[in-house]
Design a protein around this motif. Structure first.
Motif, PDB file in Angstrom:
ATOM      1  N   GLY A 152       0.775  -1.230   0.000  1.00 36.19           N
ATOM      2  CA  GLY A 152       0.000   0.000   0.000  1.00 36.19           C
ATOM      3  C   GLY A 152       0.806   1.278   0.000  1.00 36.19           C
ATOM      4  N   LYS A 153       2.130   1.153   0.036  1.00 36.74           N
ATOM      5  CA  LYS A 153       2.994   2.341   0.086  1.00 36.74           C
ATOM      6  C   LYS A 153       3.803   2.469  -1.204  1.00 36.74           C
ATOM      7  N   LEU A 154       3.950   3.694  -1.658  1.00 37.30           N
ATOM      8  CA  LEU A 154       4.705   3.971  -2.859  1.00 37.30           C
ATOM      9  C   LEU A 154       6.206   3.866  -2.572  1.00 37.30           C
ATOM     10  N   LEU A 155       6.909   3.044  -3.365  1.00 40.61           N
ATOM     11  CA  LEU A 155       8.349   2.882  -3.195  1.00 40.61           C
ATOM     12  C   LEU A 155       9.145   3.772  -4.136  1.00 40.61           C
ATOM     13  N   ALA A 156       8.657   3.908  -5.379  1.00 38.90           N
ATOM     14  CA  ALA A 156       9.369   4.718  -6.376  1.00 38.90           C
ATOM     15  C   ALA A 156       8.398   5.107  -7.475  1.00 38.90           C
ATOM     16  N   ASP A 157       8.628   6.267  -8.090  1.00 34.45           N
ATOM     17  CA  ASP A 157       7.813   6.671  -9.228  1.00 34.45           C
ATOM     18  C   ASP A 157       8.565   7.711 -10.036  1.00 34.45           C
ATOM     19  N   GLY A 158       8.165   7.845 -11.309  1.00 29.14           N
ATOM     20  CA  GLY A 158       8.768   8.839 -12.178  1.00 29.14           C
ATOM     21  C   GLY A 158       9.107   8.291 -13.546  1.00 29.14           C
ATOM     22  N   ASP A 159       9.868   9.057 -14.295  1.00 31.30           N
ATOM     23  CA  ASP A 159      10.321   8.640 -15.619  1.00 31.30           C
ATOM     24  C   ASP A 159      11.034   7.295 -15.518  1.00 31.30           C
ATOM     25  N   ILE A 160      10.722   6.385 -16.415  1.00 31.83           N
ATOM     26  CA  ILE A 160      11.219   5.025 -16.279  1.00 31.83           C
ATOM     27  C   ILE A 160      12.744   4.955 -16.324  1.00 31.83           C
TER      28      ILE A 160
END
Length: 252
Positions: free
Chosen positions: A210-218
């Motif tokens: 349920g928690k975001l670990l990483a995000d963004g441009d691949i």
């Protein structure tokens, strides 16, 4: 196009949070992949974005409109393709597509053109006269994809869209997804197929528990490693932290 702000879903008061304070922004022209193990919170988030599930905290906007406060307006410009399509099996394929066309008030000439084009792309033209009950899982998935495109949505939300598709249909779907976004649409989809996400997505988000670990441009997220390596490293780091915390509790 799709903005998720501090989204939290808790199924029972005082219970564990299925998704905890998630924020993502999917813009026009982007294919955005949503990655995580089973139970990570992907489907819960996707259903909330579609207005199927309510949520505990936060806000979800589609083209600036609240999914909670303006659900019909949001659904007019988006389409949802679940991992296991639940279709009206007593209908034939063409009856189902015309039913969807009626729901979204798609004009007859436009409807006929889109059905012909997308059904041919998905390779189901010859099966449209048959009952949906006779379709395989893959055929139902293809029919659901065609139905989702009937009203020319601006946002596609898909939960494991490649499950059950044969290689040709998967290839065609990937080409369509790219063309859809190149024409100004936006796609938010979950997948377990990391090599597909790596080749297809503009941006990704990785979620666990349920928690975001990483995000963004691949390319920024994976750096010089493969997406699979980055995904497993992040997940293993979380497991190590959890194991250490549990061990500490035992000796406390």
């Amino acid at each position: 196009m799709l903005q998720i702000s501090h989204y939290t879903k808790q199924y029972s008061t005082g219970g564990a949070k299925a998704v905890d304070d998630l924020s993502l922004h999917i813009r026009p022209g982007e294919i955005y992949g949503f990655l995580g193990h089973n139970g990570a919170g992907k489907t819960t988030t996707i259903k909330a974005c579609c207005g199927i599930l309510d949520f505990t905290e936060g806000e979800i906007l589609i083209n600036g409109m609240s999914v909670r406060k303006q659900p019909l307006e949001c659904k007019k410009i988006m389409a949802y393709i679940p991992d296991n399509p639940d279709l009206y099996e007593f209908m034939s394929g063409i009856q189902y597509l015309n039913f969807i066309g009626d729901v979204y008030q798609v004009p007859a000439d436009m409807r006929e053109k889109r059905i012909a084009e997308y059904s041919a792309d998905m390779g189901i033209t010859d099966a449209l006269a048959e009952k949906v009950a006779s379709y395989s899982h893959g055929m139902k998935q293809k029919l659901a994809i065609v139905a989702a495109l009937m009203h020319d949505p601006k946002l596609l939300i898909m939960d494991e869209p490649f499950v059950g598709l044969d290689p040709k249909a998967a290839f065609i779907l990937k080409k369509f997804m790219r063309r859809f976004c190149d024409n100004g649409g936006a796609i938010f989809f979950s997948t377990h197929v990391l090599d597909v996400a790596e080749k297809l997505c503009d941006k990704i988000a990785i979620i666990r528990g349920g928690k975001l670990l990483a995000d963004g441009d691949i390319n920024t997220v994976k750096g010089n490693e493969s997406l699979e390596e980055v995904f497993l490293e992040l997940v293993d780091d979380i497991r190590v932290d959890e194991d250490a915390a549990q061990e500490g509790e035992k000796h406390a």
